[in-house]
Design a protein around this motif. Structure first.
Motif, PDB file in Angstrom:
ATOM      1  N   UNK B 390     -10.937  -2.994  16.156  1.00  0.00           N
ATOM      2  CA  UNK B 390     -10.571  -3.443  17.355  1.00  0.00           C
ATOM      3  C   UNK B 390     -10.818  -2.013  18.317  1.00  0.00           C
ATOM      4  N   UNK B 391     -11.266  -0.821  17.783  1.00  0.00           N
ATOM      5  CA  UNK B 391     -11.423   0.260  18.584  1.00  0.00           C
ATOM      6  C   UNK B 391     -12.779   0.381  19.209  1.00  0.00           C
ATOM      7  N   UNK B 392     -12.875   0.629  20.312  1.00  0.00           N
ATOM      8  CA  UNK B 392     -14.211   0.758  21.057  1.00  0.00           C
ATOM      9  C   UNK B 392     -15.191   1.419  20.490  1.00  0.00           C
ATOM     10  N   UNK B 393     -16.388   1.032  20.332  1.00  0.00           N
ATOM     11  CA  UNK B 393     -17.687   1.771  19.807  1.00  0.00           C
ATOM     12  C   UNK B 393     -17.658   1.830  18.097  1.00  0.00           C
ATOM     13  N   UNK B 394     -16.596   1.250  17.467  1.00  0.00           N
ATOM     14  CA  UNK B 394     -16.546   1.170  16.091  1.00  0.00           C
ATOM     15  C   UNK B 394     -17.218  -0.288  15.545  1.00  0.00           C
ATOM     16  N   UNK B 395     -17.860  -0.206  14.647  1.00  0.00           N
ATOM     17  CA  UNK B 395     -18.202  -1.500  13.850  1.00  0.00           C
ATOM     18  C   UNK B 395     -18.252  -1.276  12.328  1.00  0.00           C
ATOM     19  N   UNK B 396     -18.623  -2.427  11.568  1.00  0.00           N
ATOM     20  CA  UNK B 396     -18.776  -2.433  10.152  1.00  0.00           C
ATOM     21  C   UNK B 396     -19.859  -3.164   9.856  1.00  0.00           C
ATOM     22  N   UNK B 397     -21.138  -2.810   9.298  1.00  0.00           N
ATOM     23  CA  UNK B 397     -22.299  -3.690   8.937  1.00  0.00           C
ATOM     24  C   UNK B 397     -21.761  -4.709   7.886  1.00  0.00           C
ATOM     25  N   UNK B 398     -22.613  -5.529   7.597  1.00  0.00           N
ATOM     26  CA  UNK B 398     -22.462  -6.855   6.689  1.00  0.00           C
ATOM     27  C   UNK B 398     -21.487  -7.492   6.495  1.00  0.00           C
ATOM     28  N   UNK B 399     -21.806  -8.593   5.681  1.00  0.00           N
ATOM     29  CA  UNK B 399     -20.592  -9.585   5.428  1.00  0.00           C
ATOM     30  C   UNK B 399     -19.530  -9.762   6.619  1.00  0.00           C
ATOM     31  N   UNK B 400     -19.765 -10.442   7.720  1.00  0.00           N
ATOM     32  CA  UNK B 400     -18.843 -10.475   8.700  1.00  0.00           C
ATOM     33  C   UNK B 400     -17.771 -11.217   8.387  1.00  0.00           C
TER      34      UNK B 400
END
Lengths: 461, 525
Positions: B390-400
Motif C-alpha cells: 500500500x506504500x507509494x513506490x513499493x512493489x513486489x515482483x512475481x506471483x501476484x
C-alpha cells in the motif's frame, strides 16, 4: 487459535485476537490458508517427535543447569590440557563487553547504525597488527585451522602453484582441516620433524621444496610446544624456491617471542582463543590472517577487511575494503567464500589486548614460558618419565613420554582425575608409545604444578 | 512527551560519542589488568631458560598496544556498543533472509555457566557428559525437524556448513567411483551465494538457474541443466523471494533420476518449521543455521553454527567425531569410526554455546511451539506484505496475489523512476528512525531491492511502527527527496567517503596503515 492454546512469551502474536485482526487485514480466513501452496505430499502430518516442552523459564533453567552440572570444569580441577585450546584467564571486562545486547544481537548492519561494530573490529585488527607486527589483519574467520587453510590457498593463487608443504609438528586437527580445504586442487605433503628436537627437519624440507611449491606452512610454537630457532633459515629455503612462507603462531606468545613477520613469514596466522575467550569445549575460537600492505596479498583475502575513511562531518568512518573480492559480491567468482564466522570474538580479543597492553602481553608470555620450563624440569625428574624434546626451548606445552613407567597415558590420567587433575591428552610422537601433551597457562600456581608432579610420582611408583 | 502513538514515528537520535580510535587514548604506564606473577621457584627455573633463548627469538620492540586503565577500556567499548543497533534494540525485520529473532536471555545466562564456558574439548568423556548430552539431544531434535538420519554440528557458521555439505558431496562422488563423471552443481540465483562459491572451491562447475515469471526457479531451464554430470542440486525453498516452490518434488526427482544428490539450504527454516521437512521434499542433505531459525544470537557476524543433516547412506562421510549414546549404560561417547569421513571442517567439536542456546529454545517451545513459530512468522510476513504494497513506490515482483512464506523481496523501482530515490537512500534514512534495513544479496535481479522478514518475534505494534517509518520515508521521497538522499541525519556518523575502500593508495585496513599514509585527518603524506 494457536494449535496448543498457549501464548508463547517468545511469540507476541500468538495471542488469538491479534491473529484474527491480522488475518482480517490480509483478507485470509485462517493461518492455514497462508500455507496453501505447500502440497500435501511434502507436508508433515502430525506433530514433530520432540520431548514435551518446558514452557516456564523456571523449568527450563532448572533442566539445563542440571545438565551443565554433569560437566567437570577446569576451574574445579587442575587442568594441563592444551593443544590449541587453553585455560587462560578471561578478564571480566571481556565478558561484560561481549554480552552487551548491542554487540551480541547485531548482525550485518551498515557503517552508520552499526558504527560501533565497525570501529571495534577495526581496532581489533589494528591491535592484532601491532602484536603480530604486520599491516593487514582480517575480520576473524572461523578458527586458526581455517586461517591456516585459507592462507595456504591465498599463497597458491598468488604464486600460481599447487604444491603445499605442511610441517609434521602442526596440530593434527589443523592438518586435517588443511587436507580437506585444499582438496582437490592443491596437494599438501607433510615435512617430517627431527625426532631429537621436535622442530622441522631442514634437510628434508630442502629436498621437498621445488619450483612447484606454493606455500610452506609451519607452526611456531609448534603443536608440541617447541620453538624453532631456525625459522629464519627455513624462510630462506622457502624464498629460494620462490614459494611463500606461512607461519601459524600462538598470539599469547608474542609479548615475549619475536613475531614471525620478523623471521621471514609472508603470512602470519593463528587463533585468538587465548585472547579473552573461554574454552567453551573448543568453541571459543577465531582465526586471524596477517600480511603486509601489499595489494597482491590484500586482494586474495576471502574475509572481510574493514578500512577507515573520512565522513562529511569529520568523524571516523568505516567500511568494507575491496568488497568485490568477496562471495557476497561475486558468488562463485569470489576468493573462496565468506560468511558468519567469529566477529564477536574479534571484538573481545580487542578488549583483551587493550586491557593487557604491551606490559601485560610481555608478562603473560614470560609467565607461561617460565611455568612451562619449571614443570618440564619437575616432570623430567619423575622416575621413568622422559621428555623427548627437552633440549629445545618450549612455550606453553611439551610432550611427556611415560613408556619408562610401564603405565599407559589412559591409566595415569584416570588416576589423576581421581585426584582432581586433568592430565595431558594422549598424543602421537615418533619413537614413543605412551606420550601425552602437557600444557600450562598463567592461571597455574606453583602448588598446582607441584601437586600434579607429586601425584604422578605416586601413580607411577 | 514521548513517541507520538498516532504517527508511530520516534524523535530518535542514535548515540554519538565521537569516540577516538583506541590508540589515541593511550597513556604510557597505565594498566588494564595485571597478570599473575610467577612464584620464586618458577622464576628461578624460568629465568635461566629465558636467558638461554637466542636473542633473535626474543621480541626486542614491545608491541605498540594502547596502555589504558581498566575503567577507560570499559568506557570506550561501552560507548562503541551504544553506537551499534542490535536486534534487542531495534525492530530488526529489515535484514531479510537472516531471521533476526529474539535470542532469549535465559539462554545467555545458561551459556555463561562455568559448566559450559570452562570445559576443554579433550577432557575425558566421563567429565563432559553434560556437553555430550547437549550435542546428542540437539542432534536428535534436528533429526525430528528435518527427517534426516544423522547430523554434524561441527561447522562454525552457515557458509562453513555449506562447505561441509560440498565436502560430503565431493567425498560421495569420489567414493562411489564417479570422479570425472559427476562434476556439476546446479543452484539458483535466489539461493545464498555461498552455495555457488563453495562448490566452485571444491572444483565443481556451477549452473545457476534464474526465476521464471512466477518467481520460482524456471523448471524448463532446470530440466535443460540437469544431466548425468549433475553431482548435486543445492537449492533453497522458499527462496529469498518468499515464494514457495510447490514443485520442489519434481526438482529432486529429476536430479535423483540422473543419479545426483539433493542438498537443501535451510539456513532459514523459519516459515516451514514443523510444517514440511527436507525428507518429504526428497532431499539427501540439509543444513540449518542455529543463529537464525534456532535463536542463537548473531554476535555482529558470529560465532554461529551451521549444522548439517544427511540420510543414513551419507553418514559415513560426515566430519568426525559424532556423539552417540550407549543405551546399555546411558553414557554418551565420541564416535570417530566413520570410514569415509571428510575429516575435520573445524577444530574440536563446534560451537557448543550456540548448540546449548538452540536446544534450550527448542525445549522451551516443543513441537506445538515450533509450529507456532512458522505460523506466526508467515502470518506476520503476509501482514507486512499487504501493507508494504500500500506504500507509494513499493512493489513486489512475481506471483501476484499469492501468499508468501516467511519473507518478501520488494522493489523500490517505481519510486526510483518517479523520484530518483534509491533503495540505498532509503536504507540510510531508516537509520534516522532507529531501525536497521538491508538492501539485498547481490546481484540485484530484483531492481532496487529490499527484503523484509518479520519472523515470529515482533508484535503487531512493532510491525505497524516499521510500516509507518517506511511509509514516511516514501512520502519524503516524493515530497522532499533531498532529505532522504542526504541521510542519515540522526545516526552516529554522516556520509562516509567510499573512495577510501577501493583505492590501493588510500585504503587503510589498520591504524598503522592509516598512520603510514596520512597526517592529521586524512591528509595524504
Amino acid at each position: 487459535m494457536t494449535t496448543s492454546g498457549v501464548v508463547y512469551p517468545y511469540i507476541p502474536n500468538s495471542v488469538p485476537e491479534v491473529q484474527r485482526e491480522m488475518l482480517d487485514s490480509i483478507g485470509a480466513a485462517s493461518v492455514d490458508e497462508l500455507f496453501e501452496r505447500i502440497p500435501g505430499d511434502v507436508r508433515l502430518h502430525g506433530p514433530l517427535d520432540l520431548p514435551p516442552p518446558l514452557l516456564s523459564e523456571a523449568e527450563l533453567h532448572r533442566c539445563f543447569t542440571r545438565i551443565l552440572a554433569k560437566n567437570a570444569t577446569t576451574n574445579e580441577n587442575i587442568s594441563f590440557l592444551g593443544g590449541g585450546c587453553w585455560n587462560h584467564y578471561v578478564p571480566a571486562i571481556c565478558d561484560e563487553i561481549n554480552q552487551r545486547s548491542e554487540f551480541l544481537t547485531a548482525y550485518a548492519g551498515e557503517p552508520y547504525e552499526d558504527h560501533g561494530r565497525f570501529q571495534a573490529l577495526f581496532e581489533y585488527t589494528s591491535m592484532m597488527a601491532e602484536l603480530v607486527d604486520m599491516d593487514v589483519v582480517n575480520v576473524p574467520t572461523y578458527d586458526g585451522a581455517q586461517a591456516a587453510a585459507t592462507s595456504i590457498r591465498m599463497c597458491s593463487r598468488i604464486t600460481g602453484r599447487r604444491r603445499v608443504l605442511v610441517a609434521a609438528n602442526v596440530h593434527p586437527e589443523t592438518q586435517a582441516v588443511i587436507r580437506n580445504y585444499c582438496h582437490p586442487d592443491l596437494s599438501p605433503e607433510v615435512v617430517p620433524i627431527d625426532p631429537k628436537t621436535g622442530c622441522v627437519d631442514r634437510a628434508a624440507l630442502r629436498r621437498a621444496v621445488t619450483g612447484e611449491t606454493a606455500a610452506v606452512y609451519v607452526e611456531n610454537p609448534s603443536f608440541f610446544g617447541t620453538i624453532d630457532a631456525s625459522t629464519g633459515a627455513i624462510a630462506e629455503i622457502v624464498r629460494g624456491a620462490g614459494a611463500l612462507f606461512v607461519v601459524g603462531t600462538d598470539p599469547s606468545s608474542l609479548g615475549l617471542l619475536t613475531p614471525p613477520s620478523r623471521r621471514g613469514a609472508d603470512i602470519t596466522c593463528g587463533d585468538i582463543q587465548p585472547l579473552g575467550m573461554h574454552q567453551y569445549f573448543g568453541g571459543g575460537r577465531g582465526g586471524f590472517i596477517a600480511t603486509r600492505d601489499d595489494p597482491k596479498f590484500i586482494r586474495e583475502y576471502p574475509s572481510r577487511l574493514f578500512g577507515i575513511a573520512p565522513t562529511a562531518k569529520g568523524e571516523w568512518g568505516f567500511g568494507d575494503v575491496a568488497w568485490e573480492r568477496t562471495s557476497f559480491a561475486d558468488r562463485e567468482h569470489a576468493k573462496e567464500y565468506v560468511g558468519t564466522a567469529a566477529a564477536l570474538w574479534g571484538i573481545t580479543a580487542g578488549v583483551y589486548l587493550a586491557l593487557m597492553g604491551p606490559k601485560g602481553m610481555r608478562e603473560l608470555g614470560e609467565g607461561v614460558f617460565m611455568r612451562c620450563r619449571y614443570l618440564m624440569d619437575r616432570m623430567a625428574a619423575v622416575p621413568g618419565v622422559t621428555l623427548p624434546f627437552a633440549a629445545t626451548p618450549h612455550f606453553k606445552e611439551f610432550v611427556v613420554c611415560f613408556d619408562g613407567t610401564g603405565k599407559t597415558v589412559d591409566s595415569i590420567n584416570a588416576a589423576l582425575r581421581d585426584r582432581g587433575i586433568f592430565g595431558g591428552f594422549r598424543t602421537e610422537v615418533t619413537g614413543g608409545r605412551e606420550c601425552a601433551l602437557y600444557s600450562v597457562t598463567e592461571v597455574l600456581t606453583q602448588r598446582d604444578m607441584d601437586t600434579c608432579v607429586a601425584a604422578l610420582r605416586d601413580i607411577v611408583a | 512527551m514521548g513517541m507520538d502513538m498516532t504517527t508511530k514515528l520516534r524523535d530518535f537520535h542514535q548515540a554519538r560519542w565521537d569516540e577516538p580510535i583506541i590508540f589515541e587514548l593511550t597513556t604510557p604506564g597505565e594498566r588494564g589488568v595485571l597478570v599473575p606473577e610467577a612464584p620464586a621457584d618458577v622464576r628461578r627455573a624460568g629465568e635461566k631458560a629465558l636467558a638461554a633463548l637466542p636473542a633473535d627469538m626474543v621480541r626486542q620492540e614491545a608491541p605498540k598496544l594502547p596502555e589504558m586503565g581498566q575503567m577507560r577500556v570499559l568506557k570506550h567499548y561501552l560507548r562503541l556498543s551504544q553506537e551499534n543497533l542490535g536486534a534487542d534494540l531495534n525492530i530488526d525485520i529489515g535484514q531479510g533472509t537472516c531471521t533476526m529473532k529474539y535470542s532469549p536471555k535465559v539462554n545467555e545466562i545458561l551459556s555463561r555457566n562455568s559448566g559450559i564456558a570452562d570445559i576443554h574439548p579433550y577432557q575425558d568423556e566421563s567429565t563432559v557428559q553434560g556437553a555430550l548430552e547437549i550435542v546428542y539431544e540437539l542432534d536428535r531434535a534436528l533429526r525430528a525437524i528435518s527427517g534426516m538420519d544423522a547430523f554434524s554440528l561441527q561447522s562454525g557458521g552457515g557458509s562453513q556448513g555449506l562447505y561441509a555439505i560440498i565436502s560430503i558431496i565431493r567425498a560421495w562422488v569420489e567414493h562411489t567411483g564417479q570422479l570425472g563423471r559427476k562434476d556439476e552443481i546446479v543452484t539458483t540465483i535466489f539461493s545464498h551465494p555461498t552455495n555457488a562459491a563453495v562448490a566452485k572451491l571444491m572444483g565443481f562447475r556451477i549452473i545457476t538457474i534464474y526465476p521464471g515469471p512466477d518467481g520460482r526457479p524456471d523448471i524448463e531451464a532446470f530440466r535443460a541443466a540437469v544431466s548425468d554430470r549433475t553431482a548435486a542440486l543445492m537449492i533453497t525453498n522458499p527462496e529469498d523471494t518468499g515464494v514457495y516452490n510447490h514443485r520442489i518434488g519434481e526438482f529432486t526427482d529429476l536430479v535423483h533420476a540422473h543419479g545426483g544428490l539433493c542438498s537443501y539450504d535451510q539456513a532459514n527454516l523459519n516459515g516451514i518449521i514443523g510444517v514440511t521437512r527436507a525428507l518429504e521434499s526428497g532431499f539427501d542433505l540439509c543444513f540449518f543455521n542455529l543463529h537464525k531459525t534456532f535463536s542463537a544470537p548473531h554476535g555482529c557476524g558470529g560465532p554461529g553454527s551451521g549444522v548439517v543433516g544427511v540420510r543414513s547412506s551419507l553418514r559415513r562421510f560426515l566430519p568426525v567425531p559424532l556423539v552417540e549414546k550407549d543405551e546399555a549404560t546411558g553414557r554418551y561417547y565420541l564416535d570417530y569410526d566413520l570410514p569415509n569421513s571428510v575429516g575435520k571442517i573445524k577444530n574440536f567439536h563446534g560451537n557448543i554455546h550456540a548448540m546449548l542456546k538452540a536446544l534450550a529454545w527448542i525445549r522451551a517451545l516443543g513441537a506445538d511451539g515450533l509450529r507456532e513459530v512458522a505460523r506466526v512468522a508467515v502470518l506476520n510476513n503476509n501482514y507486512m506484505f499487504r501493507n508494504v504494497l500500500k506504500i507509494r513506490g513499493a512493489s513486489a515482483p512475481y506471483a501476484p496475489g499469492e501468499h508468501r512464506m516467511e519473507q518478501v523481496r520488494y522493489s523500490w523501482q517505481t519510486m526510483k523512476r518517479e523520484t530518483g530515490v534509491t533503495t540505498s537512500d532509503v536504507q540510510n534514512r531508516m537509520f534516522d528512525f532507529g531501525v536497521h534495513y538491508w538492501t539485498s544479496h547481490e546481484p540485484w535481479v530484483v531492481p532496487e531491492p529490499f527484503t523484509i522478514e518479520p519472523t515470529e518475534s515482533y508484535s503487531k505494534q512493532e510491525l505497524d511502527e516499521f510500516l509507518a517509518i517506511t511509509a514516511e520515508i516514501a512520502r519524503e521521497a516524493y515530497e522532499t527527496p533531498e532529505v532522504v538522499r542526504s541521510a542519515p541525519h540522526r545516526s552516529t556518523v554522516h556520509h562516509i567517503d567510499h573512495s577510501y575502500f577501493d583505492d590501493e593508495k588510500k585504503w587503510a585496513i589498520t591504524w598503522r596503515m592509516y598512520r603510514k599514509k596520512f597526517d592529521d585527518y586524512f591528509v595524504a603524506k
